[in-house]
Scaffold this active site. Structure first.
Site, PDB file in Angstrom:
ATOM      1  N   ARG A  26      46.954  39.660  38.497  1.00  9.71           N
ATOM      2  CA  ARG A  26      45.863  39.782  37.527  1.00  9.71           C
ATOM      3  C   ARG A  26      46.200  40.787  36.425  1.00  9.71           C
ATOM      4  O   ARG A  26      45.317  41.506  35.928  1.00  9.71           O
ATOM      5  CB  ARG A  26      44.543  40.181  38.200  1.00  9.71           C
ATOM      6  CG  ARG A  26      43.984  39.115  39.133  1.00  9.71           C
ATOM      7  CD  ARG A  26      42.486  39.358  39.384  1.00  9.71           C
ATOM      8  NE  ARG A  26      42.059  38.617  40.575  1.00  9.71           N
ATOM      9  CZ  ARG A  26      41.491  39.170  41.635  1.00  9.71           C
ATOM     10  NH1 ARG A  26      41.289  40.472  41.679  1.00  9.71           N
ATOM     11  NH2 ARG A  26      41.124  38.426  42.664  1.00  9.71           N
ATOM     12  N   ARG A  39      38.609  36.404  25.328  1.00 13.37           N
ATOM     13  CA  ARG A  39      37.731  35.717  26.270  1.00 13.37           C
ATOM     14  C   ARG A  39      36.349  35.465  25.669  1.00 13.37           C
ATOM     15  O   ARG A  39      35.703  34.441  25.949  1.00 13.37           O
ATOM     16  CB  ARG A  39      37.615  36.554  27.548  1.00 13.37           C
ATOM     17  CG  ARG A  39      36.711  35.993  28.625  1.00 13.37           C
ATOM     18  CD  ARG A  39      37.331  34.783  29.304  1.00 13.37           C
ATOM     19  NE  ARG A  39      36.468  34.311  30.391  1.00 13.37           N
ATOM     20  CZ  ARG A  39      35.460  33.472  30.231  1.00 13.37           C
ATOM     21  NH1 ARG A  39      35.172  32.984  29.035  1.00 13.37           N
ATOM     22  NH2 ARG A  39      34.732  33.098  31.259  1.00 13.37           N
ATOM     23  N   ASP A  76      43.891  29.584  36.895  1.00 13.33           N
ATOM     24  CA  ASP A  76      43.065  29.885  38.055  1.00 13.33           C
ATOM     25  C   ASP A  76      43.436  28.921  39.172  1.00 13.33           C
ATOM     26  O   ASP A  76      43.805  27.768  38.908  1.00 13.33           O
ATOM     27  CB  ASP A  76      41.576  29.745  37.723  1.00 13.33           C
ATOM     28  CG  ASP A  76      40.683  30.325  38.820  1.00 13.33           C
ATOM     29  OD1 ASP A  76      40.416  31.540  38.785  1.00 13.33           O
ATOM     30  OD2 ASP A  76      40.286  29.559  39.720  1.00 13.33           O
ATOM     31  N   TYR A 152      37.521  26.877  49.651  1.00 18.31           N
ATOM     32  CA  TYR A 152      36.521  26.917  48.588  1.00 18.31           C
ATOM     33  C   TYR A 152      35.769  25.588  48.494  1.00 18.31           C
ATOM     34  O   TYR A 152      34.552  25.560  48.281  1.00 18.31           O
ATOM     35  CB  TYR A 152      37.185  27.215  47.243  1.00 18.31           C
ATOM     36  CG  TYR A 152      37.462  28.674  46.990  1.00 18.31           C
ATOM     37  CD1 TYR A 152      36.426  29.561  46.703  1.00 18.31           C
ATOM     38  CD2 TYR A 152      38.758  29.177  47.013  1.00 18.31           C
ATOM     39  CE1 TYR A 152      36.671  30.901  46.445  1.00 18.31           C
ATOM     40  CE2 TYR A 152      39.018  30.510  46.759  1.00 18.31           C
ATOM     41  CZ  TYR A 152      37.973  31.368  46.479  1.00 18.31           C
ATOM     42  OH  TYR A 152      38.218  32.700  46.235  1.00 18.31           O
TER      43      TYR A 152
END
Length: 345
Positions: A26, A39, A76, A152
Site C-alpha cells: 500500500r 483520488r 485492488d 469475500y
C-alpha cells in the site's frame, strides 16, 4: 553478495543484496496528499482502479517521493470478481460490499470472457508503467489469492473471521471447490496478462489465509497457489511469484516448501529470525516491519529496522511491512525508513 540495476529482482532470484531492496505494501495510498488529490477526481473506487491515467499516476507517486526499489501496480484484489460479472461495490466508511455466493448458479455465471474485456485497462496501466519507471525500479503485478477472494464473495464483504466462508468450505465443499476452481482459472489468466503486459514479478495476496485450520489451509491455500504457480512458471519462467499467506503462522514452512512460489511475504505476527530459518535455503523472504512502528517513527522505527536487519543477515530478503501502510502514516516516516534500510548495511 550481488547488486544489479534492479536489486529487487536480484533478491527475488535468491541472492543476498545489500543494501536490501525495499518497497511497502500500500505504498500508493491515502497517507500521501498527492494520492488524495488524484483520488478526489474519481469518486468510484473500482473505476479509479480501471482508469489507466489515474492508476499509473498513483503507482508512480511513491517512487518519485521515496525512490523505492519496486513499484506495485495500483489496483485492488476485488477487480477480478467484479470483472467476472459478480456484484462488487465500495461503500464509504464500510469497505467492499459483494453479492453473497450461495449457490452453483452464481459460480457458473462468472464469465472469464467478460473479465478479459473489463480488466483490459489494468494491462494498459502495466504497459504505461513499464515505460515510465526508472531503469532500476522493478514492476510488480498482483492478484488476490483464490481463497481470500472467495471468502469475500461468500461472506458478502469483510469479516473478522470469515465464518460463512469457512462453513461453506466444510459443509458444501463441492460448491466452495467450484468457486475456488473458477477463481483459480481467472487468477492464472489475470496474472498471465499482467506478465504479458510487462510486470516483472507477481504477488499473490492471501490476506485471510490465517483464518483456516491446518488441513483447510493445505487444501484451499497451498494447493491452489501451487497450481497457479505451476501454470505461471510454464508461461513465464523468468517472472518470479511472491506468495503472502497472511496469518500462516506455523504453516509458513509448509507453504514455502510446497506452494511453488519463489519468495514468501512474512506478516508482523512472525519473528523474522524464525521465518528466515523456516524458508528453504535460497528462497527470498519479504517483510515484516510493523505498520504501527512506521506510524510511530523515531526510535521505535529504528529499533524495528535494526532488529529486522540482524534477523535476516546472510539471507536474501526484501524489506517491507508485515501488512500495508495505514492512512495515518506520516510520509516523512516512510522516507526515514528507506534511509534507515539503505544505511543499515
Amino acid at each position: 553478495m550481488t547488486t544489479t540495476r534492479k536489486p529487487f529482482l536480484t533478491a527475488l532470484s535468491g541472492e543476498v543484496v545489500r543494501p536490501a531492496p525495499v518497497w511497502l505494501m500500500r505504498q500508493a495510498g491515502r497517507y500521501l496528499p498527492e494520492y488524495r488529490a488524484v483520488r478526489a477526481r474519481a469518486p468510484d473506487f473500482l473505476r479509479f482502479c480501471l482508469t489507466p491515467k489515474h492508476a499509473t499516476e498513483v503507482t508512480l507517486q511513491p517512487i518519485r517521493r521515496f525512490g523505492f526499489d519496486a513499484a506495485i501496480l495500483f489496483s485492488d484484489i476485488l477487480v477480478p470478481p467484479y470483472a467476472l460479472g459478480h456484484g462488487v461495490r465500495f461503500e464509504t466508511g464500510e469497505g467492499p460490499v459483494l453479492d453473497r455466493v450461495t449457490g452453483q448458479a452464481q459460480v457458473e455465471a462468472l464469465d472469464l470472457v467478460r473479465a478479459r474485456e473489463v480488466w483490459a485497462p489494468v494491462m494498459e496501466t502495466v504497459r504505461r508503467l513499464r515505460g515510465a519507471l526508472p531503469p532500476s525500479v522493478a514492476l510488480i503485478g498482483f492478484a488476490g489469492a483464490p481463497f481470500t477472494v472467495a471468502a469475500y464473495m461468500v461472506e458478502g464483504g469483510g469479516s473478522r473471521d470469515f465464518a460463512e466462508a469457512r462453513h461453506m468450505a466444510f459443509a458444501e465443499p463441492a460448491l466452495f471447490g467450484a468457486l475456488m476452481a473458477r477463481l483459480e482459472e481467472a487468477t492464472i489468466d489475470y496474472l498471465s496478462a499482467q506478465a504479458e503486459a510487462g510486470a516483472e514479478a507477481l504477488m499473490l495476496f492471501d490476506s485471510w489465509a490465517g483464518v483456516l485450520s491446518p488441513g483447510q489451509f493445505r487444501r484451499w491455500v497451498i494447493a491452489p497457489t501451487a497450481r497457479i504457480a505451476a501454470a505461471l512458471r510454464v508461461r513465464f519462467p523468468e517472472v518470479k511469484l511472491i506468495g503472502f499467506p497472511r496469518g500462516a503462522g506455523p504453516m509458513l514452512p509448509d507453504y514455502a516448501a510446497t506452494a511453488g512460489v519463489q519468495a514468501v511475504g512474512v506478516d508482523t505476527s512472525m519473528p523474522a529470525a524464525w521465518a528466515a530459518q523456516a524458508l528453504p535455503e535460497g528462497m527470498a523472504g519479504q517483510g515484516n516491519i510493523d505498520p504501527m512502528a512506521l506510524v510511530a517513527g523515531g526510535a521505535a522505527l529504528a529499533e524495528e529496522v535494526d532488529s529486522l536487519m540482524r534477523a535476516i543477515a546472510g539471507r536474501p530478503w526484501i524489506v517491507n511491512l508485515g501488512h500495508g501502510i495505514v492512512p495515518q502514516t506520516p510520509p516523512e516516516h516512510v522516507a526515514a525508513l528507506v534511509e534507515m534500510v539503505r544505511s543499515a548495511s
